[in-house]
Design a protein around this motif. Structure first.
Motif, PDB file in Angstrom:
ATOM      1  N   ILE A   5      -4.125   7.028  -2.853  1.00 22.99           N
ATOM      2  CA  ILE A   5      -3.714   5.793  -2.177  1.00 22.99           C
ATOM      3  C   ILE A   5      -3.811   4.656  -3.183  1.00 22.99           C
ATOM      4  O   ILE A   5      -4.830   4.505  -3.864  1.00 22.99           O
ATOM      5  N   ASP A   6      -2.750   3.869  -3.277  1.00 21.54           N
ATOM      6  CA  ASP A   6      -2.721   2.718  -4.175  1.00 21.54           C
ATOM      7  C   ASP A   6      -2.694   1.444  -3.347  1.00 21.54           C
ATOM      8  O   ASP A   6      -1.868   1.301  -2.445  1.00 21.54           O
ATOM      9  N   LEU A   7      -3.600   0.526  -3.648  1.00 21.22           N
ATOM     10  CA  LEU A   7      -3.662  -0.771  -2.990  1.00 21.22           C
ATOM     11  C   LEU A   7      -3.255  -1.831  -4.001  1.00 21.22           C
ATOM     12  O   LEU A   7      -3.960  -2.035  -4.999  1.00 21.22           O
ATOM     13  N   PHE A   8      -2.123  -2.474  -3.775  1.00 18.78           N
ATOM     14  CA  PHE A   8      -1.618  -3.514  -4.665  1.00 18.78           C
ATOM     15  C   PHE A   8      -1.996  -4.862  -4.069  1.00 18.78           C
ATOM     16  O   PHE A   8      -1.378  -5.316  -3.098  1.00 18.78           O
ATOM     17  N   PHE A   9      -3.006  -5.499  -4.629  1.00 17.84           N
ATOM     18  CA  PHE A   9      -3.444  -6.802  -4.122  1.00 17.84           C
ATOM     19  C   PHE A   9      -2.394  -7.857  -4.433  1.00 17.84           C
ATOM     20  O   PHE A   9      -1.642  -7.743  -5.400  1.00 17.84           O
ATOM     21  N   ASP A  10      -2.343  -8.902  -3.613  1.00 13.10           N
ATOM     22  CA  ASP A  10      -1.286  -9.898  -3.746  1.00 13.10           C
ATOM     23  C   ASP A  10      -1.533 -10.933  -4.844  1.00 13.10           C
ATOM     24  O   ASP A  10      -0.814 -11.919  -4.930  1.00 13.10           O
ATOM     25  N   GLY A  11      -2.506 -10.711  -5.681  1.00 13.87           N
ATOM     26  CA  GLY A  11      -2.748 -11.596  -6.813  1.00 13.87           C
ATOM     27  C   GLY A  11      -4.129 -11.381  -7.393  1.00 13.87           C
ATOM     28  O   GLY A  11      -4.972 -10.699  -6.796  1.00 13.87           O
ATOM     29  N   PRO A  12      -4.381 -11.969  -8.554  1.00 11.16           N
ATOM     30  CA  PRO A  12      -5.678 -11.765  -9.210  1.00 11.16           C
ATOM     31  C   PRO A  12      -6.856 -12.340  -8.429  1.00 11.16           C
ATOM     32  O   PRO A  12      -7.962 -11.808  -8.515  1.00 11.16           O
TER      33      PRO A  12
ATOM     34  N   CYS B 183       2.057  13.207   2.114  1.00 12.50           N
ATOM     35  CA  CYS B 183       0.970  12.233   2.316  1.00 12.50           C
ATOM     36  C   CYS B 183       1.451  10.790   2.391  1.00 12.50           C
ATOM     37  O   CYS B 183       0.694   9.860   2.141  1.00 12.50           O
ATOM     38  N   GLY B 184       2.702  10.599   2.717  1.00 11.65           N
ATOM     39  CA  GLY B 184       3.279   9.261   2.763  1.00 11.65           C
ATOM     40  C   GLY B 184       2.755   8.367   3.866  1.00 11.65           C
ATOM     41  O   GLY B 184       2.984   7.164   3.839  1.00 11.65           O
ATOM     42  N   GLN B 185       2.041   8.912   4.831  1.00 15.67           N
ATOM     43  CA  GLN B 185       1.533   8.111   5.945  1.00 15.67           C
ATOM     44  C   GLN B 185       0.024   7.904   5.906  1.00 15.67           C
ATOM     45  O   GLN B 185      -0.531   7.264   6.797  1.00 15.67           O
ATOM     46  N   GLN B 186      -0.648   8.434   4.921  1.00 15.91           N
ATOM     47  CA  GLN B 186      -2.112   8.387   4.904  1.00 15.91           C
ATOM     48  C   GLN B 186      -2.680   6.980   4.708  1.00 15.91           C
ATOM     49  O   GLN B 186      -3.798   6.691   5.125  1.00 15.91           O
TER      50      GLN B 186
ATOM     51  N   LEU C   9       0.880  -1.177   0.000  1.00 10.01           N
ATOM     52  CA  LEU C   9       0.000   0.000   0.000  1.00 10.01           C
ATOM     53  C   LEU C   9       0.906   1.211   0.000  1.00 10.01           C
ATOM     54  O   LEU C   9       1.975   1.198   0.616  1.00 10.01           O
ATOM     55  N   ARG C  10       0.469   2.253  -0.678  1.00 11.52           N
ATOM     56  CA  ARG C  10       1.224   3.498  -0.626  1.00 11.52           C
ATOM     57  C   ARG C  10       0.262   4.661  -0.772  1.00 11.52           C
ATOM     58  O   ARG C  10      -0.800   4.539  -1.378  1.00 11.52           O
TER      59      ARG C  10
END
Length: 101
Positions: free
Chosen positions: A23-30, A89-92, A11-12
């Motif tokens: 905010i970007d949420l990178f899921f761990d797979g499809p 915004c690195g901690q949001q 997440l970032r």
């Protein structure tokens, strides 16, 4: 119930100009992307409540080819203002870690 930190590999959050946060949420797979990317917990009304903004202004994009959900919302004060506490915004993203899906 799994939480966001359970199903996302990364997440970032970052400033998206002086008036927006992304905010970007990178899921761990499809599989987890397909199962959780449309969760009610990731909809504009819930994000707005969590970050104290208007749900009509929350933008949400799903990118299935990357297993990513991108959420943007307006900052409560402009970047670099007198009351700024997180200029870049690195901690949001931290508020989302324990959110149940």
């Amino acid at each position: 119930m799994p939480t966001i930190k359970d199903v996302c590999r990364h997440l970032r959050s970052k400033a998206a100009g002086p008036f927006w946060v992304t905010i970007d949420l990178f899921f761990d797979g499809p599989d987890n992307f397909a199962k959780y990317s449309e969760s009610p917990a990731l909809q504009p009304d819930r994000i707005a409540a969590l970050y104290g903004t208007d749900a009509r202004l929350v933008k949400r994009f799903s990118v299935a080819s990357l297993n990513v959900v991108k959420i943007s919302y307006p900052r409560t004060s402009p970047q670099g203002g007198m009351i700024e506490r997180d200029m870049h915004c690195g901690q949001q993203y931290v508020r989302l870690l324990g959110v149940e899906l």
